[in-house]
Design a protein around this motif. Structure first.
Motif, PDB file in Angstrom:
ATOM      1  N   ALA A  13       0.828  -1.208   0.000  1.00 42.63           N
ATOM      2  CA  ALA A  13       0.000   0.000   0.000  1.00 42.63           C
ATOM      3  C   ALA A  13       0.861   1.256   0.000  1.00 42.63           C
ATOM      4  O   ALA A  13       1.977   1.258   0.541  1.00 42.63           O
ATOM      5  N   PRO A  14       0.366   2.346  -0.589  1.00 45.78           N
ATOM      6  CA  PRO A  14       1.135   3.594  -0.605  1.00 45.78           C
ATOM      7  C   PRO A  14       1.433   4.134   0.798  1.00 45.78           C
ATOM      8  O   PRO A  14       2.456   4.791   1.008  1.00 45.78           O
ATOM      9  N   ASP A  15       0.556   3.860   1.756  1.00 47.58           N
ATOM     10  CA  ASP A  15       0.758   4.340   3.123  1.00 47.58           C
ATOM     11  C   ASP A  15       1.365   3.272   4.036  1.00 47.58           C
ATOM     12  O   ASP A  15       1.157   3.258   5.241  1.00 47.58           O
ATOM     13  N   ARG A  16       2.177   2.368   3.453  1.00 49.61           N
ATOM     14  CA  ARG A  16       2.769   1.237   4.175  1.00 49.61           C
ATOM     15  C   ARG A  16       3.517   1.637   5.428  1.00 49.61           C
ATOM     16  O   ARG A  16       3.583   0.897   6.390  1.00 49.61           O
ATOM     17  N   GLU A  17       4.089   2.837   5.475  1.00 51.33           N
ATOM     18  CA  GLU A  17       4.884   3.261   6.625  1.00 51.33           C
ATOM     19  C   GLU A  17       4.034   3.646   7.824  1.00 51.33           C
ATOM     20  O   GLU A  17       4.555   3.917   8.897  1.00 51.33           O
ATOM     21  N   ALA A  18       2.705   3.618   7.673  1.00 53.01           N
ATOM     22  CA  ALA A  18       1.801   3.888   8.787  1.00 53.01           C
ATOM     23  C   ALA A  18       1.612   2.663   9.673  1.00 53.01           C
ATOM     24  O   ALA A  18       1.006   2.760  10.738  1.00 53.01           O
ATOM     25  N   ALA A  19       2.134   1.519   9.264  1.00 52.34           N
ATOM     26  CA  ALA A  19       2.024   0.292  10.069  1.00 52.34           C
ATOM     27  C   ALA A  19       2.846   0.442  11.349  1.00 52.34           C
ATOM     28  O   ALA A  19       3.786   1.247  11.424  1.00 52.34           O
ATOM     29  N   ARG A  20       2.508  -0.349  12.334  1.00 54.23           N
ATOM     30  CA  ARG A  20       3.198  -0.280  13.636  1.00 54.23           C
ATOM     31  C   ARG A  20       4.572  -0.945  13.596  1.00 54.23           C
ATOM     32  O   ARG A  20       4.771  -1.938  12.911  1.00 54.23           O
ATOM     33  N   VAL A  21       5.477  -0.395  14.356  1.00 58.89           N
ATOM     34  CA  VAL A  21       6.838  -0.933  14.471  1.00 58.89           C
ATOM     35  C   VAL A  21       6.812  -2.158  15.388  1.00 58.89           C
ATOM     36  O   VAL A  21       6.252  -2.100  16.486  1.00 58.89           O
ATOM     37  N   VAL A  22       7.414  -3.250  14.940  1.00 58.42           N
ATOM     38  CA  VAL A  22       7.526  -4.452  15.779  1.00 58.42           C
ATOM     39  C   VAL A  22       8.959  -4.684  16.250  1.00 58.42           C
ATOM     40  O   VAL A  22       9.174  -5.389  17.235  1.00 58.42           O
ATOM     41  N   ASP A  27      20.241   2.299  16.314  1.00 57.85           N
ATOM     42  CA  ASP A  27      21.692   2.382  16.162  1.00 57.85           C
ATOM     43  C   ASP A  27      22.143   1.898  14.790  1.00 57.85           C
ATOM     44  O   ASP A  27      23.185   2.292  14.287  1.00 57.85           O
ATOM     45  N   GLN A  28      21.338   1.042  14.147  1.00 56.60           N
ATOM     46  CA  GLN A  28      21.642   0.553  12.806  1.00 56.60           C
ATOM     47  C   GLN A  28      20.818   1.261  11.737  1.00 56.60           C
ATOM     48  O   GLN A  28      21.039   1.062  10.547  1.00 56.60           O
ATOM     49  N   GLY A  29      19.834   2.054  12.156  1.00 54.86           N
ATOM     50  CA  GLY A  29      19.066   2.861  11.222  1.00 54.86           C
ATOM     51  C   GLY A  29      17.923   2.167  10.508  1.00 54.86           C
ATOM     52  O   GLY A  29      17.573   2.527   9.398  1.00 54.86           O
ATOM     53  N   TRP A  30      17.281   1.177  11.158  1.00 57.30           N
ATOM     54  CA  TRP A  30      16.163   0.504  10.509  1.00 57.30           C
ATOM     55  C   TRP A  30      15.098   0.106  11.518  1.00 57.30           C
ATOM     56  O   TRP A  30      15.346   0.050  12.710  1.00 57.30           O
ATOM     57  N   ALA A  31      13.888  -0.136  10.969  1.00 59.60           N
ATOM     58  CA  ALA A  31      12.775  -0.623  11.781  1.00 59.60           C
ATOM     59  C   ALA A  31      11.961  -1.595  10.942  1.00 59.60           C
ATOM     60  O   ALA A  31      11.780  -1.403   9.736  1.00 59.60           O
ATOM     61  N   LEU A  32      11.462  -2.648  11.581  1.00 59.70           N
ATOM     62  CA  LEU A  32      10.594  -3.621  10.926  1.00 59.70           C
ATOM     63  C   LEU A  32       9.166  -3.304  11.320  1.00 59.70           C
ATOM     64  O   LEU A  32       8.847  -3.193  12.512  1.00 59.70           O
ATOM     65  N   LEU A  33       8.306  -3.153  10.327  1.00 58.77           N
ATOM     66  CA  LEU A  33       6.904  -2.863  10.584  1.00 58.77           C
ATOM     67  C   LEU A  33       6.094  -4.147  10.578  1.00 58.77           C
ATOM     68  O   LEU A  33       6.522  -5.166  10.023  1.00 58.77           O
ATOM     69  N   CYS A  34       4.909  -4.111  11.174  1.00 54.49           N
ATOM     70  CA  CYS A  34       4.104  -5.333  11.310  1.00 54.49           C
ATOM     71  C   CYS A  34       3.618  -5.874   9.968  1.00 54.49           C
ATOM     72  O   CYS A  34       3.199  -7.022   9.886  1.00 54.49           O
ATOM     73  N   ASN A  35       3.694  -5.074   8.913  1.00 54.31           N
ATOM     74  CA  ASN A  35       3.300  -5.555   7.587  1.00 54.31           C
ATOM     75  C   ASN A  35       4.468  -6.201   6.843  1.00 54.31           C
ATOM     76  O   ASN A  35       4.338  -6.566   5.683  1.00 54.31           O
ATOM     77  N   GLY A  36       5.613  -6.329   7.509  1.00 54.78           N
ATOM     78  CA  GLY A  36       6.776  -6.967   6.908  1.00 54.78           C
ATOM     79  C   GLY A  36       7.698  -6.019   6.174  1.00 54.78           C
ATOM     80  O   GLY A  36       8.727  -6.428   5.644  1.00 54.78           O
ATOM     81  N   PHE A  37       7.365  -4.730   6.143  1.00 52.70           N
ATOM     82  CA  PHE A  37       8.189  -3.735   5.463  1.00 52.70           C
ATOM     83  C   PHE A  37       9.342  -3.343   6.373  1.00 52.70           C
ATOM     84  O   PHE A  37       9.149  -3.070   7.557  1.00 52.70           O
ATOM     85  N   LEU A  38      10.545  -3.339   5.830  1.00 50.31           N
ATOM     86  CA  LEU A  38      11.739  -2.930   6.561  1.00 50.31           C
ATOM     87  C   LEU A  38      12.084  -1.528   6.092  1.00 50.31           C
ATOM     88  O   LEU A  38      12.444  -1.326   4.923  1.00 50.31           O
ATOM     89  N   VAL A  39      11.935  -0.547   6.966  1.00 53.92           N
ATOM     90  CA  VAL A  39      12.155   0.849   6.597  1.00 53.92           C
ATOM     91  C   VAL A  39      13.473   1.327   7.201  1.00 53.92           C
ATOM     92  O   VAL A  39      13.811   0.995   8.334  1.00 53.92           O
ATOM     93  N   PHE A  40      14.228   2.078   6.399  1.00 51.25           N
ATOM     94  CA  PHE A  40      15.512   2.613   6.830  1.00 51.25           C
ATOM     95  C   PHE A  40      15.391   4.093   7.140  1.00 51.25           C
ATOM     96  O   PHE A  40      14.480   4.767   6.658  1.00 51.25           O
ATOM     97  N   GLU A  41      16.323   4.620   7.933  1.00 53.03           N
ATOM     98  CA  GLU A  41      16.240   6.014   8.353  1.00 53.03           C
ATOM     99  C   GLU A  41      16.340   6.994   7.184  1.00 53.03           C
ATOM    100  O   GLU A  41      15.915   8.131   7.318  1.00 53.03           O
ATOM    101  N   ASP A  42      16.862   6.566   6.043  1.00 54.74           N
ATOM    102  CA  ASP A  42      16.909   7.460   4.877  1.00 54.74           C
ATOM    103  C   ASP A  42      15.597   7.428   4.100  1.00 54.74           C
ATOM    104  O   ASP A  42      15.495   7.991   3.026  1.00 54.74           O
TER     105      ASP A  42
END
Length: 67
Positions: A13-22, A27-42
């Motif tokens: 989905a276009p708003d995929r980054e609205a999912a919750r962080v799991v 310190d490594q610059g990333w977060a895994l969201l509950c929809n399986g998307f791995l988002v980086f600080e950039d």
């Protein structure tokens, strides 16, 4: 993957980054969201199928013209 009610946006989905962080590793610059998307600080990321999402940093607002 998401078990929230209402469910979070899918990774496609276009708003995929609205999912919750799991999981987050700031310190490594990333977060895994509950929809399986791995988002980086950039603002780039990886979809669950391995496809890359290019960074999409916001641009500065246009300067207002003097009246």
């Amino acid at each position: 993957m998401c078990r929230h009610d209402p469910p979070c946006p899918t990774a496609e989905a276009p708003d995929r980054e609205a999912a919750r962080v799991v999981a987050r590793h700031a310190d490594q610059g990333w977060a895994l969201l509950c929809n399986g998307f791995l988002v980086f600080e950039d603002t780039g990321g990886l979809l669950p199928d391995g496809n890359v999402v290019a960074p999409h940093r916001p641009t500065a607002p246009a300067e207002r013209a003097s009246a």
